[in-house]
Design an enzyme around this catalytic site. Structure first.
Site, mmCIF file in Angstrom:
data_model
loop_
_atom_site.group_PDB
_atom_site.id
_atom_site.type_symbol
_atom_site.label_atom_id
_atom_site.label_comp_id
_atom_site.label_asym_id
_atom_site.label_seq_id
_atom_site.Cartn_x
_atom_site.Cartn_y
_atom_site.Cartn_z
ATOM 1 N N HIS A 288 4.580 6.681 11.518
ATOM 2 C CA HIS A 288 4.222 6.489 10.113
ATOM 3 C C HIS A 288 3.537 7.779 9.674
ATOM 4 C CE1 HIS A 288 3.139 4.762 6.416
ATOM 5 N NE2 HIS A 288 2.408 3.740 6.778
ATOM 6 N N ARG B 267 11.167 2.644 4.258
ATOM 7 C CA ARG B 267 10.510 1.872 5.318
ATOM 8 C C ARG B 267 11.534 0.899 5.865
ATOM 9 N NH1 ARG B 267 4.721 -0.957 5.365
ATOM 10 N NH2 ARG B 267 4.262 1.228 5.750
ATOM 11 N N LYS C 67 22.752 -5.437 2.835
ATOM 12 C CA LYS C 67 22.886 -6.008 4.188
ATOM 13 C C LYS C 67 24.325 -5.853 4.614
ATOM 14 C CE LYS C 67 19.199 -9.300 4.310
ATOM 15 N NZ LYS C 67 18.905 -10.636 3.792
ATOM 16 N N ARG D 181 0.809 -1.206 0.000
ATOM 17 C CA ARG D 181 0.000 0.000 0.000
ATOM 18 C C ARG D 181 0.854 1.273 0.000
ATOM 19 N NH1 ARG D 181 -5.335 -0.617 1.069
ATOM 20 N NH2 ARG D 181 -4.872 -2.804 1.404
ATOM 21 N N THR D 182 1.757 1.352 0.955
ATOM 22 C CA THR D 182 2.562 2.563 1.064
ATOM 23 C C THR D 182 3.453 2.720 -0.161
ATOM 24 O OG1 THR D 182 2.538 2.398 3.468
ATOM 25 C CG2 THR D 182 4.242 3.782 2.500
#
Lengths: 359, 359, 359
Positions: free
Chosen positions: A129, A101, A80, A51-52
């Site tokens: 958020h 995010r 990483k 969604r975001t």
């Protein structure tokens, strides 16, 4: 350079300006469609999101900009072991604005410190958020004209729900009165409650069931209840029943109240309410794109009259390690420790990255 | 609002119109290049795909539109537990047209019911794959001018192969005669055979080896044979040998026949045929992009003369649960059950979502 | 059709032309911004990558082109079992230029043989990484004006580091003198050493610690040291200490030397050097985008004066299987075996795919 790491990065005036721009973009997109031409948005999603991420990509494409980035942890294995500082420096070379995010609180602030382009927090751990909260606030104002004086109930997992944290703080900033509806163990965390009290002079009503307050609410904001986070002492069946908003519960609600949910929903919001005129969650979902269009444009300085009154904040070096084990400062050791101080009725010191209260 | 969930959504006239537009786009792309400017295609791939996804993205970009979406199940974890209805509503806010691939039969139909934008089925479980069939049909027509009267052999896994299902049904619609070549256990399923019989008045020849029919075929359509799906009673080595199309087998084929394969191939189609003038699979692959360009443009109404004669269909509410355990109606419980009725020589009722015959 | 599989595909003159174009694009992007309008770059990443993929996507978007592709092995499952030849043919239909990263040496060469569009090698196994080497060389020339006569130290995992291989060979081509700093077991492989000797007439100095040579180097190129690749006889703690470049080590380095690193770094390059004026790794990272913009434009023939003097190469059919088990020719059996011959002081034959010496 302006960023949106938490809503504290924007003054109320600036938020209202963003809402005005969003409304303009929503009603007459053609006027703004070319504003991001040849600009690039980097979407750095260390945690999966549909969604975001898609709403940001849609917003950028609607303004004729481009997007690049990664959508899930698997694709980021080369980052990483790379610090967020280095990733931020890298992406500065590739894009004009970043949305990030991440599973750790404070990570968006780290990106903002090391990137030379604007950074938007798309959700950092259990912290905050802010773009969801802007969408939520905008949705209320579109229906109710203002937040001031409204009774706003927030229910579900308030402890770990980052959207709930941003939303509660923003409602209080704009004069709404909060009612917190959460089971034992999932109540709003101390760092949010302390801010509500010290900065906004508000002690929210805290209850455990809808029934106690449903007839008093102007806004009913439902969140997912992640059952695996409930303490073992709690009866899951009972909680599940208590936190299902359905027609039966809504019979007792005000006729002009509004139902909100950040979606996706699982079991806590019944499909039978979808046609109830009080259901505002689909329009809330639709508002995500214009809000993000307005935000991207403003942060990139493309709409220069929007962000002209930044809030004053008191941030200073700290020597104390943050107590939150999920704070980015406990994972990336090169970071300078910093605290933010709020002068309410008492002085409050918090970690400048994740908001956790100094002990 | 028009969708492409199965080829039943398009009349033969409309399909021919799409082919005309595709041919125009293939020969003179510049004329249409700007047709999707500022439009967005959402690519929702719940199952991994390279070929279908990339050909759709290429088609949209060639028309100067943008794309967004997800490419694999890992990135969609936030939509897990979210119903297709809610995902469809969400994506309506972000894009102008959707292509969806999903592991459950009927899922594209659900998307189409709840999205307010056109939905294209990019493959739903073992059900159907209509854009592949359009590409296949177009490829035949480009070489042979028409399908009518051609003898078309389809071989491989016909039971689970969704591309084979769509292809067989579309060949019959345009008057081709089908020959099914499949080992025991992987023959064409009853729902396809019944339609071929009742709607198109055709009982395909069914054989188990190429050798029996190779000299009679105008089109030889090879599919992958997924060995793990063979029943345990079958000798895998023998099947593997029988379903390899190579130069030796093609010696007995007609000199003007054509070899097709939806690709990717594994062992069933020999590299030694790549230079055989009868090999049509690389041009079949190349045709994927213009077909999808024409389809996107038509469904979005950008080429308004194309989709003007929709087929008549009889769909009604049903009370019986679908017998197909992989039908979406057995997984998402809010869905209205519906059946479609075909009036052939006998009346046939099928699940409107996945095509399974009513029992 | 020109490709960039290894740097042997470009003459020195052509490399210098690319650098000139990159410098122009870096200083005045607007002049070139529309050059790739309506063109598509396919990014085929069989191995995860963030930096290489995003810098290519950024380069293409900056030139107003589009991108499509896959970013990680999970999303490519439909291409698993598909040969690179078939994937190359497929992507030819979807895009105008390809960048490919793959875990097997020689794979980019296979793509280039079967695609009808230009192919860029984004890293193939432990073989080579030519676009990184171009970026590196450009970074040196921007600071030092030329490579000729410079003493260039390369340290870290030189055995498996594809970026180190390309870099060493390109430094030698432009007249730099190499110093190899690597622990036992991770020294530069024979195929690189033989080329340096036979083609460039250079036997690099080989040492095991910085200390022995740090005061003589003009360029210090640090690579990651993947500890799991060290032979069991090696003391990991000792190696880790010896291969950390920090302020203490740099005290003995020349005041006008430059520190490079392809990034991401893990422990081998200290953050305390970030503000040292000799640190060139952030500008090296920033140079990735203009170099890739220049390369894409040149290979697509959009800047027609750049690639006009291709190198002469001697490539012939071979009957001997390549000895490198990670060479693509040992995994895809339809490939013609080919060898390349270099005529230095002695004649050298190597696998034309992966560069491994004929035995």
């Amino acid at each position: 350079m302006r960023h949106l790491v938490t809503l504290d990065d924007l003054s109320n005036y600036e938020i209202e300006q963003i809402f005005r721009l969003a409304a303009g973009m929503q009603s007459q997109l053609d006027t703004w469609a070319g504003i991001c031409r040849s600009k690039l948005l980097a979407t750095l999603f260390y945690e999966p999101s549909t969604r975001t991420r898609l709403s940001f990509e849609s917003a950028m494409e609607r303004l004729n900009g481009g997007t690049l980035g990664f959508a899930d942890p698997g694709a980021t294995s080369t980052t990483k072991g790379e610090t967020l500082a280095d990733t931020a420096r890298m992406v500065t070379n590739y894009a004009d604005i970043i949305v990030v995010r991440h599973n750790l609180a404070g990570s968006a602030r780290v990106m903002a410190k090391y990137a030379n382009i604007p950074v938007i927090n798309g959700g950092d751990g259990s912290h905050t958020h802010p773009t969801q909260a802007l969408t939520d606030l905008y949705t209320i104002i579109r229906r109710k004209e203002k937040v001031e004086g409204l009774s706003v109930g927030i229910c579900g997992d308030l402890r770990y729900g980052r959207a709930a944290h941003s939303f509660a703080l923003s409602v209080a900033r704009f004069g709404g009165k909060l009612v917190h509806i959460a089971p034992e163990g999932l109540q709003m965390p101390p760092w949010v409650l302390t801010r509500l009290d010290q900065i906004h002079g508000q002690k929210p009503i805290e209850v455990e069931t809808f029934q106690e307050v449903i007839d008093t609410l102007d806004v009913i904001y439902v969140n997912r209840l992640q059952e695996e986070r409930l303490p073992p002492t709690v009866d899951i069946q009972e909680v599940r029943g208590s936190y299902l908003l359905n027609s039966a519960v809504m019979k007792n609600a005000k006729p002009d109240s509004m139902i909100m949910h950040p979606l996706p929903r699982v079991n806590e919001l019944s499909y039978e309410l979808d046609d109830d005129p009080r259901a505002a969650y689909f329009e809330q979902s639709a508002n995500a794109v214009p809000i993000r269009m307005a935000l991207i444009s403003s942060l990139m300085g493309l709409e220069q009259l929007i962000l002209t009154q930044p809030p004053q904040r008191v941030i200073s070096k700290s020597v104390d390690q943050c107590q939150n084990t999920n704070c980015i400062t406990n994972h990336e050791t090169y970071l300078d420790l910093e605290r933010e101080t709020f002068n309410g009725t008492a002085k409050v010191n918090v970690c400048a990255y994740c908001g956790t209260l100094d002990e």
